[in-house]
Write an enzyme that holds these catalytic residues in place. Structure first.
Site, mmCIF file in Angstrom:
data_model
loop_
_atom_site.group_PDB
_atom_site.id
_atom_site.type_symbol
_atom_site.label_atom_id
_atom_site.label_comp_id
_atom_site.label_asym_id
_atom_site.label_seq_id
_atom_site.Cartn_x
_atom_site.Cartn_y
_atom_site.Cartn_z
ATOM 1 N N LYS A 159 7.648 -27.528 -5.750
ATOM 2 C CA LYS A 159 7.157 -26.218 -6.192
ATOM 3 C C LYS A 159 5.807 -26.039 -5.491
ATOM 4 O O LYS A 159 4.761 -26.435 -6.015
ATOM 5 C CB LYS A 159 7.027 -26.195 -7.728
HETATM 6 N N1 PMP Z 1 13.177 -20.739 -8.931
HETATM 7 C C1 PMP Z 1 11.959 -20.371 -8.535
HETATM 8 C C2 PMP Z 1 11.765 -19.900 -7.137
HETATM 9 C C3 PMP Z 1 10.879 -20.412 -9.428
HETATM 10 O O1 PMP Z 1 9.664 -20.042 -9.042
HETATM 11 C C4 PMP Z 1 11.087 -20.839 -10.763
HETATM 12 C C5 PMP Z 1 9.945 -20.868 -11.732
HETATM 13 N N2 PMP Z 1 9.260 -22.082 -11.687
HETATM 14 C C6 PMP Z 1 12.385 -21.224 -11.127
HETATM 15 C C7 PMP Z 1 13.408 -21.158 -10.197
HETATM 16 C C8 PMP Z 1 12.680 -21.726 -12.518
HETATM 17 O O2 PMP Z 1 12.104 -22.983 -12.710
HETATM 18 P P1 PMP Z 1 11.612 -23.480 -14.142
HETATM 19 O O3 PMP Z 1 12.734 -23.237 -15.064
HETATM 20 O O4 PMP Z 1 11.305 -24.897 -13.957
HETATM 21 O O5 PMP Z 1 10.420 -22.653 -14.504
#
Ligand code: PMP
Length: 306
Positions: A159
């Protein structure tokens, strides 16, 4: 926007919100090599509880490992610092943003272990990312003209700050076209994810979500797979096309910010009945009960702020 945030944790110390600034020649500001998390804390009867904090901290450290950024704290220290930041800000429910970035030293592209790595944790009140109305009735989505990354273009398991430039482009394009959110296809043309959400569809009672290739391995995605299976639904991780999504019975996005948001329309085609579907509602209400501490079966997913 940043309602409720007063103190920001930086490298082990608290700064007043307005003093938490950084130099304009900070490396990450120029090249986007930084990693971060988005985490939510919910109000429960036993006080504020952070949802799946352990998994978020783990992903932060894994993202940093991919970029060979050495975080000068342990996972346990960051776990505790996040809980303490919520406590110090006296927040009941909030969004939490830890970020790890290269600081001020030089602007060449070569970074090494001597380069300063800063870590910051901010927290503030943030309501439904795609709106309360979206949570209830679903949102309108448009397939983006931008693609999600090829797995060897960018580190898709991380991320990372720079990964979000395409998300910002896609989101803006969707909003300018009168939609609420963008849907990315992967480089092969299969459905990937939203600009900041994972995606699910439901057809004939079976739940489908794209496999973890081009997409972020969402922690909400993982929670929803578990919840749906526990509710008795079959969940299959496989590729599907945008036209398969047009004729799905139900669809929804998941994410820390977006929580579980139904998709009622894709590219002008209503999905199913054109509003929140029955199975989506069941999964969504189970999710909200869990995060609010009302379903003890999943209490392991909550870290309480004491
Ligand atoms: N895809 C992207 C591109 C994101 O930015 C996020 C948010 N973090 C998610 C999926 C979902 O991830 P999470 O459930 O861990 O927040």
């Amino acid at each position: 926007m940043f309602e409720g945030g007063k103190l920001i944790w930086k490298n082990g110390e608290y700064l007043n919100w307005e003093d938490a600034t950084t130099h304009v020649l900070t490396h990450t500001l120029h090249y986007g090599v930084g990693v971060f998390e988005g985490i939510r804390c919910y109000e429960t009867d036993e006080g504020p509880a952070v949802f799946r904090l352990k998994e978020h901290v783990k992903r932060l450290f894994e993202s940093a490992k991919i970029f060979m950024m050495k975080i000068p704290f342990s996972e346990e220290e960051i776990f505790d610092a996040i809980l303490d930041t919520v406590k110090k800000n006296e927040l009941k429910s909030c969004y939490i943003r830890p970020i790890v970035y290269y600081g001020y030293k030089s602007l060449g592209l070569s970074v090494n272990d001597e380069f300063p790595v800063d870590i910051v944790i901010a927290a503030w009140s943030w309501g439904a990312y795609l709106g309360e109305e979206g949570i209830k009735n679903g949102i309108r989505v448009k397939t983006s003209s931008f693609n999600r990354f090829h797995v060897n273009t960018i580190a898709t398991r991380a991320k990372a700050c720079g990964n979000y430039i395409t998300s910002v482009l896609a989101k803006r394009e969707a909003l300018m076209s009168g939609y609420d959110e963008a849907l990315f296809l992967d480089p092969d043309g299969y459905v990937a994810e939203g600009s900041g959400e994972n995606v699910f569809i439901i057809k004939d009672g079976v739940v489908y979500t794209p496999p973890v290739t081009s997409i972020l391995k969402g922690i909400t995605r993982d929670s929803i797979i578990t919840i749906a299976r526990d509710l008795g639904y079959e969940v299959i991780e496989r590729r599907f096309t945008r036209d398969e999504m047009y004729i799905a019975d139900e669809a929804f996005f998941t994410g820390t910010a977006a929580e579980v948001t139904p998709i009622r329309e894709l590219d002008g085609r209503p999905i199913g009945i054109g509003k929140r579907g029955e199975i989506t509602e069941k999964i969504q209400s189970t999710f909200f009960d869990i995060v609010k501490g009302k379903n003890k079966k999943y209490s392991d997913w909550l870290a309480f702020v004491k």
